[in-house]
Motif scaffolding. Structure first.
Motif, PDB file in Angstrom:
ATOM      1  N   LYS A 262       0.757   4.136  -2.837  1.00  0.00           N
ATOM      2  CA  LYS A 262       0.414   5.497  -2.624  1.00  0.00           C
ATOM      3  C   LYS A 262       1.424   6.610  -2.908  1.00  0.00           C
ATOM      4  O   LYS A 262       1.102   7.433  -3.425  1.00  0.00           O
ATOM      5  CB  LYS A 262       0.254   5.533  -0.850  1.00  0.00           C
ATOM      6  CG  LYS A 262      -0.392   6.898  -0.589  1.00  0.00           C
ATOM      7  CD  LYS A 262      -0.675   6.757   1.083  1.00  0.00           C
ATOM      8  CE  LYS A 262      -1.704   5.923   1.440  1.00  0.00           C
ATOM      9  NZ  LYS A 262      -2.125   5.774   2.864  1.00  0.00           N
ATOM     10  N   LYS A 263       2.694   6.019  -2.818  1.00  0.00           N
ATOM     11  CA  LYS A 263       4.027   6.892  -3.118  1.00  0.00           C
ATOM     12  C   LYS A 263       3.930   7.258  -4.719  1.00  0.00           C
ATOM     13  O   LYS A 263       4.050   8.232  -4.972  1.00  0.00           O
ATOM     14  CB  LYS A 263       5.209   6.338  -2.576  1.00  0.00           C
ATOM     15  CG  LYS A 263       6.324   7.175  -3.003  1.00  0.00           C
ATOM     16  CD  LYS A 263       7.742   6.623  -2.525  1.00  0.00           C
ATOM     17  CE  LYS A 263       8.958   7.256  -2.993  1.00  0.00           C
ATOM     18  NZ  LYS A 263      10.312   6.792  -2.435  1.00  0.00           N
TER      19      LYS A 263
ATOM     20  N   GLN B  57      -1.011  10.449 -11.525  1.00  0.00           N
ATOM     21  CA  GLN B  57      -2.378   9.993 -11.353  1.00  0.00           C
ATOM     22  C   GLN B  57      -2.794   8.711 -12.244  1.00  0.00           C
ATOM     23  O   GLN B  57      -3.979   8.167 -12.027  1.00  0.00           O
ATOM     24  CB  GLN B  57      -3.090  11.235 -11.599  1.00  0.00           C
ATOM     25  CG  GLN B  57      -3.140  12.006 -10.718  1.00  0.00           C
ATOM     26  CD  GLN B  57      -4.265  13.224 -10.868  1.00  0.00           C
ATOM     27  OE1 GLN B  57      -4.385  13.546 -12.055  1.00  0.00           O
ATOM     28  NE2 GLN B  57      -4.720  13.888  -9.859  1.00  0.00           N
TER      29      GLN B  57
ATOM     30  N   MET C 118       1.302   6.920  -6.618  1.00  0.00           N
ATOM     31  CA  MET C 118       0.254   7.792  -7.129  1.00  0.00           C
ATOM     32  C   MET C 118       0.355   9.339  -6.729  1.00  0.00           C
ATOM     33  O   MET C 118      -0.066  10.200  -7.235  1.00  0.00           O
ATOM     34  CB  MET C 118      -1.015   7.196  -6.463  1.00  0.00           C
ATOM     35  CG  MET C 118      -1.669   6.131  -6.827  1.00  0.00           C
ATOM     36  SD  MET C 118      -3.096   5.350  -5.731  1.00  0.00           S
ATOM     37  CE  MET C 118      -4.307   6.893  -6.090  1.00  0.00           C
ATOM     38  N   SER C 119       1.098   9.672  -5.921  1.00  0.00           N
ATOM     39  CA  SER C 119       1.435  10.905  -5.320  1.00  0.00           C
ATOM     40  C   SER C 119       2.152  11.572  -6.626  1.00  0.00           C
ATOM     41  O   SER C 119       2.200  12.953  -6.657  1.00  0.00           O
ATOM     42  CB  SER C 119       2.282  11.033  -4.076  1.00  0.00           C
ATOM     43  OG  SER C 119       3.373  10.477  -4.316  1.00  0.00           O
TER      44      SER C 119
ATOM     45  N   ASP D 112      -5.254  -1.945  -3.960  1.00  0.00           N
ATOM     46  CA  ASP D 112      -5.013  -0.551  -3.364  1.00  0.00           C
ATOM     47  C   ASP D 112      -5.430   0.397  -4.408  1.00  0.00           C
ATOM     48  O   ASP D 112      -5.561   1.609  -4.149  1.00  0.00           O
ATOM     49  CB  ASP D 112      -3.485  -0.482  -3.065  1.00  0.00           C
ATOM     50  CG  ASP D 112      -3.328  -1.540  -1.678  1.00  0.00           C
ATOM     51  OD1 ASP D 112      -4.216  -1.565  -1.022  1.00  0.00           O
ATOM     52  OD2 ASP D 112      -1.929  -1.850  -1.679  1.00  0.00           O
TER      53      ASP D 112
ATOM     54  N   THR E   3       0.655  -1.240   0.070  1.00  0.00           N
ATOM     55  CA  THR E   3       0.091   0.039   0.061  1.00  0.00           C
ATOM     56  C   THR E   3       0.845   1.262  -0.011  1.00  0.00           C
ATOM     57  O   THR E   3       0.477   2.170  -0.720  1.00  0.00           O
ATOM     58  CB  THR E   3      -0.909   0.009   1.359  1.00  0.00           C
ATOM     59  OG1 THR E   3      -1.788  -1.209   1.145  1.00  0.00           O
ATOM     60  CG2 THR E   3      -1.921   1.361   1.128  1.00  0.00           C
ATOM     61  N   LYS E   4       1.918   1.489   0.826  1.00  0.00           N
ATOM     62  CA  LYS E   4       2.678   2.340   0.906  1.00  0.00           C
ATOM     63  C   LYS E   4       3.428   2.530  -0.505  1.00  0.00           C
ATOM     64  O   LYS E   4       3.532   3.806  -0.954  1.00  0.00           O
ATOM     65  CB  LYS E   4       3.950   2.061   1.994  1.00  0.00           C
ATOM     66  CG  LYS E   4       4.597   3.336   2.120  1.00  0.00           C
ATOM     67  CD  LYS E   4       5.946   3.002   3.268  1.00  0.00           C
ATOM     68  CE  LYS E   4       6.561   4.081   3.603  1.00  0.00           C
ATOM     69  NZ  LYS E   4       7.678   3.868   4.678  1.00  0.00           N
TER      70      LYS E   4
ATOM     71  N   LEU F 123      -7.671   3.622  -3.124  1.00  0.00           N
ATOM     72  CA  LEU F 123      -6.802   5.001  -3.122  1.00  0.00           C
ATOM     73  C   LEU F 123      -7.590   5.679  -4.261  1.00  0.00           C
ATOM     74  O   LEU F 123      -7.173   7.066  -4.160  1.00  0.00           O
ATOM     75  CB  LEU F 123      -5.440   4.887  -3.367  1.00  0.00           C
ATOM     76  CG  LEU F 123      -4.847   4.090  -2.269  1.00  0.00           C
ATOM     77  CD1 LEU F 123      -3.166   3.894  -2.526  1.00  0.00           C
ATOM     78  CD2 LEU F 123      -4.714   5.000  -0.828  1.00  0.00           C
ATOM     79  N   SER F 124      -8.254   5.196  -4.984  1.00  0.00           N
ATOM     80  CA  SER F 124      -9.004   6.126  -6.152  1.00  0.00           C
ATOM     81  C   SER F 124     -10.518   6.323  -5.674  1.00  0.00           C
ATOM     82  O   SER F 124     -11.390   6.854  -6.508  1.00  0.00           O
ATOM     83  CB  SER F 124      -8.901   5.340  -7.362  1.00  0.00           C
ATOM     84  OG  SER F 124      -7.955   5.322  -8.013  1.00  0.00           O
TER      85      SER F 124
END
Length: 322
Positions: A50-51, A57, A53-54, A133, A46-47, A137-138
Motif C-alpha cells: 500500500k505504501k 501507480q 502504491m501511494s 494485495d 499489505t502495508k 488494492l487495484s
C-alpha cells in the motif's frame, strides 16, 4: 462468485505432487500456515504494498508480473528475487525480466516481516501475498493465499527462455501452460492480468511493422488502434521507454482487457491468439461480459499457479541464498 466460496477454495489444505520442468515437487500449503508462527505477516506485507502504491501507480502490475515470472520457472520459489553473483547471471537479469521492477517492495515487506518473526516467512510467500494485495488494492477480488512455500537456491537467466513470450501462438501458449498443470481456462483467466500495466514497444512491434509478406500491420488489429500504436512506436523507435498501457484502465483491475481484445485492441500476439481457439474465445466473451465471472476464474487460476513450488529454505534476505 460469492466471497465465501472463493475463500473456501483458497483455504483448502493443498497438496501439490507432480512433475514440473523436470523437478518433482511435493508440497503442502495452507492458508493458515503462519497463524501461530507469524500471525501478522500478511498485514505487514499489505502495508508495504500500500505504501509503495501511494508513490508509484505501476507497482501493482509490476508485482503481479514478477510473481507470474517467478512461478513459471521452477515454481513459486522466489528465485526471480535473487541477484546475479560471481559467474552466475540470475533470472532477474534474463532478457524477459529486464523490465521487471519494484523489487524494493518485496525487500521492504521482508524487512518488516523479519522484525515480527525472524527466519519464519519465505520470500516466495511474501511475493505471492504481495501479488494478491496488488490485485485487491487495484479494485480486484481478494482470496486467502495458501502459504508454506520455500525459497529456491537456483536462479539462472538462461531459464527465462521458458517464459511464454508475447509473440506466442495459441499452440505454444497451451503447451507452456499445460507443462505446468494449467488449463485453457487458466491461460485465459491469467491473461486477464494484462488489465494492469504498460508494455514497451518491443513486445508488440511485430504486429505494427513488417507483420508478414502481405501486411505491414496485423490485420486483426483495429485500424485506428494500430495507427495510434505506430505513432507511439515508429519502426526506427529510439525511445526505450516508449510503449502503451495494456488497456484503457491500466491501474484498475477489471475486465476491460477482454472487451478491448474483442474489439481488436490488444497489444500482444499472445493476446490475439486467445481468439483463435473456440473454447478460449468463448471464455474471452464470458469474461468480457461479466466481471464476476472473470474474478472467480482469476482467483482459482492464481491459486493453482501460485501453488507450484519447489524451494528448500527460508531466506533472511530475498536477494541472496542462505
Amino acid at each position: 462468485m460469492a466471497t465465501t466460496t472463493m475463500h473456501a477454495f483458497a483455504a483448502t489444505f493443498l497438496i501439490i505432487i507432480f512433475f514440473f520442468n523436470g523437478f518433482h515437487l511435493s508440497y503442502a500449503l495452507s492458508s493458515h500456515y503462519y497463524s501461530k508462527t507469524c500471525p501478522k505477516a500478511e498485514e505487514a506485507v499489505t502495508k508495504a504494498v500500500k505504501k509503495a502504491m501511494s508513490n508509484d501507480q505501476t507497482v501493482p502490475a509490476a508485482l503481479l508480473r514478477m510473481h507470474f515470472h517467478d512461478c513459471f520457472i521452477r515454481g513459486c520459489d522466489g528465485s526471480v528475487l535473487l541477484r546475479s553473483s560471481g559467474n552466475n547471471t540470475a533470472e532477474k537479469d534474463g532478457p524477459p525480466n529486464i523490465s521487471l521492477h519494484a523489487f524494493y517492495v518485496i525487500d521492504h515487506a521482508k524487512a518488516a516481516v523479519e522484525e515480527l518473526c525472524p527466519g519464519v516467512v519465505s520470500c516466495a510467500d511474501i511475493l505471492a501475498l504481495a501479488a494478491r494485495d496488488a490485485v485487491v488494492l487495484s479494485g480486484g477480488p481478494t482470496w486467502d493465499v495458501p502459504k508454506g512455500r520455500k525459497d529456491g537456491r537456483i536462479s539462472k537467466a538462461i531459464d527465462t527462455r521458458q517464459l511464454p513470450a508475447p509473440t506466442f501462438n495459441f499452440s505454444q501458449l497451451t503447451q507452456s501452460f499445460s507443462q505446468r498443470g494449467l488449463s485453457t481456462e487458466d491461460l485465459v483467466a491469467l491473461s486477464g492480468g494484462h488489465t494492469l500495466g504498460f508494455s514497451h514497444c518491443s513486445s508488440f512491434q511485430n504486429r505494427i511493422h513488417n507483420f508478414n509478406t502481405m501486411n505491414d500491420v496485423d490485420p486483426s488489429l483495429n485500424p485506428s488502434f494500430a495507427q495510434r500504436l505506430r505513432k507511439v512506436c515508429p519502426i526506427h523507435n529510439k525511445v526505450k521507454s516508449a510503449g502503451s498501457t495494456m488497456d484503457s484502465t491500466s491501474t484498475v483491475f477489471d475486465n476491460t482487457y477482454y472487451k478491448m481484445l474483442l474489439q481488436g485492441m490488444s497489444l500482444f500476439s499472445s493476446d490475439q491468439a486467445l481468439l483463435t481457439d473456440h473454447k478460449a474465445k468463448g471464455l474471452v466473451n464470458k469474461f468480457a461480459s461479466s466481471q464476476d465471472s472473470f474474478n472467480e476464474a482469476f482467483v482459482k487460476s492464481m491459486i493453482r499457479m501460485s501453488s507450484l513450488s519447489g524451494g528448500q529454505e527460508v531466506r533472511l534476505d530475498c536477494k541472496v541464498t542462505r
